[in-house]
Design a protein around this motif. Structure first.
Motif, mmCIF file in Angstrom:
data_model
loop_
_atom_site.group_PDB
_atom_site.id
_atom_site.type_symbol
_atom_site.label_atom_id
_atom_site.label_comp_id
_atom_site.label_asym_id
_atom_site.label_seq_id
_atom_site.Cartn_x
_atom_site.Cartn_y
_atom_site.Cartn_z
ATOM 1 N N TYR A 191 -13.035 58.662 45.717
ATOM 2 C CA TYR A 191 -13.196 58.975 44.297
ATOM 3 C C TYR A 191 -14.622 58.676 43.829
ATOM 4 O O TYR A 191 -15.161 59.376 42.956
ATOM 5 N N GLU A 192 -15.232 57.647 44.388
ATOM 6 C CA GLU A 192 -16.632 57.359 44.047
ATOM 7 C C GLU A 192 -17.546 58.501 44.499
ATOM 8 O O GLU A 192 -18.487 58.876 43.789
ATOM 9 N N LEU A 193 -17.242 59.050 45.667
ATOM 10 C CA LEU A 193 -18.045 60.175 46.166
ATOM 11 C C LEU A 193 -17.925 61.392 45.252
ATOM 12 O O LEU A 193 -18.926 62.062 44.942
ATOM 13 N N LEU A 194 -16.709 61.688 44.804
ATOM 14 C CA LEU A 194 -16.524 62.805 43.874
ATOM 15 C C LEU A 194 -17.270 62.560 42.558
ATOM 16 O O LEU A 194 -17.866 63.479 41.987
ATOM 17 N N ALA A 195 -17.230 61.315 42.091
ATOM 18 C CA ALA A 195 -17.930 60.995 40.845
ATOM 19 C C ALA A 195 -19.435 61.169 41.006
ATOM 20 O O ALA A 195 -20.114 61.717 40.110
ATOM 21 N N ALA A 276 -12.594 69.596 41.445
ATOM 22 C CA ALA A 276 -11.251 69.097 41.136
ATOM 23 C C ALA A 276 -11.271 67.692 40.537
ATOM 24 O O ALA A 276 -10.233 67.197 40.096
ATOM 25 N N PHE A 277 -12.455 67.072 40.498
ATOM 26 C CA PHE A 277 -12.518 65.686 40.028
ATOM 27 C C PHE A 277 -12.036 65.553 38.586
ATOM 28 O O PHE A 277 -11.244 64.669 38.258
ATOM 29 N N ASN A 278 -12.518 66.437 37.719
ATOM 30 C CA ASN A 278 -12.157 66.331 36.307
ATOM 31 C C ASN A 278 -10.691 66.660 36.050
ATOM 32 O O ASN A 278 -10.150 66.320 34.988
ATOM 33 N N LYS A 458 -13.868 57.777 34.341
ATOM 34 C CA LYS A 458 -12.846 58.569 35.035
ATOM 35 C C LYS A 458 -12.600 58.019 36.437
ATOM 36 O O LYS A 458 -11.454 57.876 36.881
ATOM 37 N N MET A 459 -13.688 57.706 37.134
ATOM 38 C CA MET A 459 -13.560 57.141 38.472
ATOM 39 C C MET A 459 -12.850 55.785 38.421
ATOM 40 O O MET A 459 -11.991 55.482 39.266
ATOM 41 N N GLN A 460 -13.179 54.962 37.437
ATOM 42 C CA GLN A 460 -12.539 53.657 37.310
ATOM 43 C C GLN A 460 -11.046 53.802 37.026
ATOM 44 O O GLN A 460 -10.235 52.996 37.493
ATOM 45 N N GLN A 461 -10.682 54.819 36.258
ATOM 46 C CA GLN A 461 -9.256 55.071 36.003
ATOM 47 C C GLN A 461 -8.516 55.390 37.306
ATOM 48 O O GLN A 461 -7.438 54.855 37.570
#
Length: 477
Positions: A191-195, A276-278, A458-461
């Motif tokens: 998820y960090e990579l996507l962010a 797809a991250f958002n 968003k990533m933290q969520q």
């Protein structure tokens, strides 16, 4: 009469020795507490998301493929599997200790007896016929089976085997805990990579907007509507954004390499869908009851098994105060010459012996081992209670984190929307010379930071959702 009296005295002395040996020191035993709060400060509900398999919890197919690869190739996990194998072999070794040890052996030797030894002097002075004298030197050949066995009267050896089996179960739970942490770490890194990908896309888009603004300022300078100071400030902003772009690119490389390391492979591109991250949404939280942590969390189960093993070690240490019985036996063939080994029954030999021994004097070493075993058991009690407390605190923290992040994300989204509108307004006002260039710069900077913060939130969520799943004990089943 005297012989009978002597036997009574010896019997009484042996009984006193046995009674004295069986007396064990008193211990202060600490028992563990299994009490936990009734709930996580939420409405009590037995539905627990930790029961879901990781294949069902995570929906991103690229992430699931990475997790599957990591569970097969991760070196640290494979090292732990070998530790489990070592613990399994320890059970076999402990089981062998209370079974008879039987071995086959052969022996060949030669012995030259001195003239002035008991055997030599005796043979010299006793009237022995010439053809029946003992050969000099004397050869000896033996072939047979020999066995030793410590009779497990007090179940000391069997209890030690149970302790080894319990530690094996603890090592299995340790492996499960490592699987949970591995899946959680891999998911948060993904998820960090996507962010980071989305932040890089924003900074590139922002560099384009800033470059257009820079060209506009240069044109305004040529028409004497702006100064060189404004040009340099806009140019500095563009260069600052480009510097940030390279930093983000480096963080992306490092995050990709960390994911590859967890997957047990050399650096290579990570397949992912940035767009797809958002659309990703945190999982619905179902924390269940705190008592379920005792059965769901592998580290709690591991601490419980280690505690059980420590209690068994105390029993083993207590049994060392009691008398021990050992038996030894042998059967085989022995002769002066190899050819005579098959001459039976003359060459046959057998032996049977039993030894009973109990500690009586200078038992300080045994006491020290006994006290140490109890101290280790007390230590295991505290570790168990500490593990349970840590598990509860982790879940409580993450539940609070999810609630606050949800509110923070809503507020940050409104901030981003307001700043996007302010950027458009400031640019329009600047073109019509109704706003200073510094207002444009500050507005663009604030808008960029707010977009970065929104992606970060968003990533933290998403990570908080993973952390709750991990804290509740999910992922290893």
């Amino acid at each position: 009469m005297l012989k009978r009296r002597l036997n009574q005295i010896l019997g009484a002395a042996f009984l006193a020795m046995a009674v004295g040996a069986c007396k064990t020191p008193e211990l202060v035993v600490k028992n563990e507490s299994r009490r936990v709060p009734a709930s996580f400060n939420t409405a009590p509900d037995s539905t627990n998301m930790a029961r879901a398999r990781w294949q069902d919890f995570f929906t991103d197919p690229n992430l699931k493929a990475l997790i599957d690869t990591a569970l097969q190739n991760n070196q640290e996990l494979n090292i732990t599997l070998q530790e489990i194998e070592i613990a399994r072999n320890e059970i076999r070794a402990r089981k062998g200790e209370y079974l008879p040890f039987v071995g086959l052996g052969a022996k060949a030797g030669v012995d030259k007896v001195g003239r002035y030894t008991l055997q030599g002097a005796t043979e010299e002075n006793v009237n022995i016929e010439e053809d029946r004298r003992t050969p000099d030197p004397l050869t000896d050949f033996q072939l047979g089976a020999f066995a030793t066995w410590e009779v497990d009267i007090w179940h000391k050896l069997r209890t030690a085997r149970k302790a080894a089996a319990t530690r094996y179960l603890a090592s299995v739970e340790g492996r499960n805990f490592m699987v949970t942490n591995l899946i959680g770490e891999l998911a948060t890194s993904y998820y960090e990579l996507l962010a980071l990908d989305n932040q890089l896309a924003i900074i590139k888009q922002n560099i384009g907007i800033q470059s257009n603004a820079l060209e506009l300022v240069r044109l305004q300078k040529e028409s004497a509507r702006a100064t060189e100071l404004a040009v340099k400030r806009f140019e500095a902003q563009v260069q600052n954004s480009r510097s940030l772009q390279f930093k983000l690119q480096q963080r992306i490389v490092e995050t990709e390499n960390r994911i590859n390391y967890l997957a047990g492979r050399y650096p290579q591109p990570i397949t992912r869908n940035d767009d797809a991250f958002n659309d990703l949404l945190p999982q619905a939280i179902q924390a269940g009851l705190p008592t379920q942590l005792l059965s769901n969390r592998p580290d709690v189960r591991q601490a419980e098994q280690n505690l059980a093993a420590a209690k068994l070690d105390v029993q083993v240490a207590r049994a060392t105060f009691y008398p021990s019985l050992s038996l030894s036996a042998g059967v085989g063939l022995a002769a002066l010459k190899p050819g005579l080994l098959v001459t039976t029954p003359e060459s046959m030999l057998f032996s049977l012996a039993g030894d009973m021994m109990a500690p009586l004097i200078n038992r300080n070493g045994i006491k020290a081992m006994y006290y140490n075993a109890n101290a280790v058991q007390t230590q295991a009690v505290y570790k168990y209670e500490q593990t349970v407390l840590n598990a509860y605190v982790e879940v409580a923290n993450q539940l609070s984190n999810i609630s606050n992040l949800e509110k923070s994300y809503d507020a940050k989204a409104k901030e981003v929307d307001a700043l996007n509108q302010s950027v458009a307004i400031s640019n329009s006002l600047f073109r019509s010379a109704r706003a200073d260039y510094t207002e444009v710069l500050f507005t663009q900077r604030d808008a960029l930071e707010s977009k970065f913060d929104l992606i970060e939130t968003k990533m933290q969520q998403l990570n908080a959702s993973v952390n709750v799943y991990r804290a509740l004990g999910g992922g290893w089943k």
